[in-house]
Design a protein around this motif. Structure first.
Motif, short mmCIF file in Angstrom:
data_model
loop_
_atom_site.label_atom_id
_atom_site.label_comp_id
_atom_site.label_asym_id
_atom_site.label_seq_id
_atom_site.Cartn_x
_atom_site.Cartn_y
_atom_site.Cartn_z
N GLY A 162 46.81 61.22 35.47
CA GLY A 162 47.53 61.54 34.27
C GLY A 162 47.09 62.58 33.44
N ALA A 163 45.78 63.04 33.84
CA ALA A 163 45.23 64.21 32.90
C ALA A 163 46.05 65.55 33.03
N GLN A 164 45.71 66.22 32.09
CA GLN A 164 46.73 67.45 31.95
C GLN A 164 45.66 68.73 31.64
N GLY A 165 46.31 69.77 31.90
CA GLY A 165 45.68 71.33 31.62
C GLY A 165 44.29 71.41 32.25
N TRP A 166 43.80 72.61 31.70
CA TRP A 166 42.47 73.14 32.18
C TRP A 166 41.41 72.26 32.10
N GLY A 167 41.37 71.38 30.91
CA GLY A 167 40.17 70.66 30.65
C GLY A 167 40.59 69.10 31.27
N GLN A 168 41.83 68.82 31.61
CA GLN A 168 42.31 67.73 32.22
C GLN A 168 42.04 66.70 31.18
N PHE A 169 42.67 66.82 30.03
CA PHE A 169 42.85 65.72 28.87
C PHE A 169 43.59 64.74 29.01
N THR B 49 39.28 71.90 37.08
CA THR B 49 40.51 72.77 37.58
C THR B 49 40.40 74.21 38.14
N SER B 50 38.97 74.54 38.40
CA SER B 50 38.69 75.67 39.02
C SER B 50 39.24 76.90 37.98
N VAL C 168 43.85 74.86 39.62
CA VAL C 168 44.10 73.83 40.27
C VAL C 168 44.50 72.62 39.22
N LEU C 169 45.60 72.67 38.71
CA LEU C 169 46.02 71.60 37.57
C LEU C 169 46.42 70.29 37.93
N GLY C 170 46.41 70.11 39.14
CA GLY C 170 47.45 68.77 39.65
C GLY C 170 48.46 68.96 40.06
N LYS C 171 49.11 68.14 41.14
CA LYS C 171 50.54 68.09 41.61
C LYS C 171 51.29 67.02 41.27
N TYR C 172 50.89 66.19 40.37
CA TYR C 172 51.77 64.73 39.98
C TYR C 172 52.30 65.05 38.88
N LYS C 173 53.33 64.36 38.73
CA LYS C 173 54.11 64.27 37.33
C LYS C 173 53.26 63.16 36.56
#
Length: 330
Positions: free
Chosen positions: A179-186, A122-123, A127-132
């Motif tokens: 569908g991954a979330q947060g800084w670590g894209q969990f 996520t840099s 950059v955390l993503g734009k999708y619900k």
């Protein structure tokens, strides 16, 4: 006459037994709601309301069909190995060094690897993503047969997570197209299984709490077998056209000594008895061969692509070099 028929139809519809199933907004939704309700005691009506609001998005399926990991290494590496990303990683490490080093020490994971993960994902949280998240998981669970079982499990896990494991109400969460979330894209199952409430406030917040974010990433690596102080990857030099056994995964099964007997030499000194495997990448100058070790395998548990694992490794080395003046044993 027509009005009478319409009135009769409406009365008949109203008289339908309450057990008659309503039409599903998404195929397979009702069965999933029943499973989650049985397992958690949550209201089927509330769960259905959440799913009904989710939207199938073709752009999510399109993104799944063209992942960055499909690129050759010569095109994938420049996405992550930039002066900007390295510089921001160095700045992030220095600004949070006490927290990063304490977390790394607690879990036995290299601090630069923890930093590199949030850098690649996520840099460093920018950059955390734009999708619900709910849209992404509903789309992939119900409309993407190729990987529907995996994403159905993720959607189920999301609906089953307690509120204190989420950064907000389910319908407000935003993340990647997967569908991954947060800084670590969990993914939801990763939050469930390896998320950590490191700041002790009773919540696992992968978006706003840096202690939770870093500890969760470190815990993931520790629980998947990270070897403290161990190598990740090392360039291998083939002698002519050596023959290798069939290699279909990243499990280190053979000693470096055996690889040397097969015609592959390490480009730096290391224990010849250490177990490794060999990965071939399409580099800018042609084929690159790399010995990869247990810690490389662990990174592929986070993301199964060898390109991803190598990008994390090289970004970590670049950050460590600037922060400490030397790399870890890589």
């Amino acid at each position: 006459m027509l009005k009478s028929l319409m009135l009769c139809f409406c009365l008949a519809a109203c008289a339908l037994p309450s057990g008659v199933a309503r039409a599903e907004t998404h195929p397979g939704e009702a069965a999933l709601v029943r499973e989650v309700a049985r397992a958690t005691g949550k209201s089927p009506k509330a769960l259905t309301a959440i799913l009904d609001k989710a939207k199938m998005q073709q752009s999510i399926i399109d993104a799944m069909n063209r992942p960055a990991e499909a690129k050759p290494w010569r095109d994938y590496r420049p996405i992550f190995m930039t002066d900007k990303r390295i510089g921001e990683g160095v700045a992030f490490y220095r600004a949070n060094r006490v927290l990063v080093d304490d977390t790394a020490r607690k879990y036995g994971v290299a601090p630069e690897i923890i930093v590199a993960i949030v850098g690649v994902e996520t840099s460093y949280g920018k950059v955390l993503g734009k999708y619900k998240v709910i849209d992404a998981l509903v789309t992939l669970a119900f409309y993407y047969p190729k990987r529907a079982p995996f994403f159905r499990e993720q959607l189920k896990a999301l609906l089953m997570l307690p509120d204190n494991h989420l950064a907000g109400p389910i319908d407000t969460l935003v993340g990647s197209y997967a569908g991954a979330q947060g800084w670590g894209q969990f993914m939801p199952t990763s939050i469930r299984d390896w998320g950590v409430d490191a700041d002790g406030n009773g919540h696992i917040d992968m978006r706003h709490s840096l202690p939770d974010i870093l500890a969760s990433v470190a815990n993931y690596f520790a629980k998947h077998g990270w070897e403290a102080g161990g190598p990740v990857a090392m360039r291998a030099q083939p002698d002519g056209s050596p023959e290798l056994p069939e290699i279909n995964d990243f499990v280190p099964r053979w000693s470096l000594e055996q690889f040397m007997a097969w015609g592959f030499a390490p480009l730096q000194h290391t224990d010849p008895g250490r177990e490794a495997t060999v990965v071939r990448l399409d580099g800018p100058m042609g084929d690159e061969y790399w010995f990869t070790f247990n810690n490389f395998l662990v990174i592929t548990k986070y993301n199964r692509s060898p390109l991803y694992a190598m990008a994390v490794n090289q970004l970590a080395q670049a950050i460590a070099t600037q922060v400490r003046g030397s790399t870890v044993l890589q």
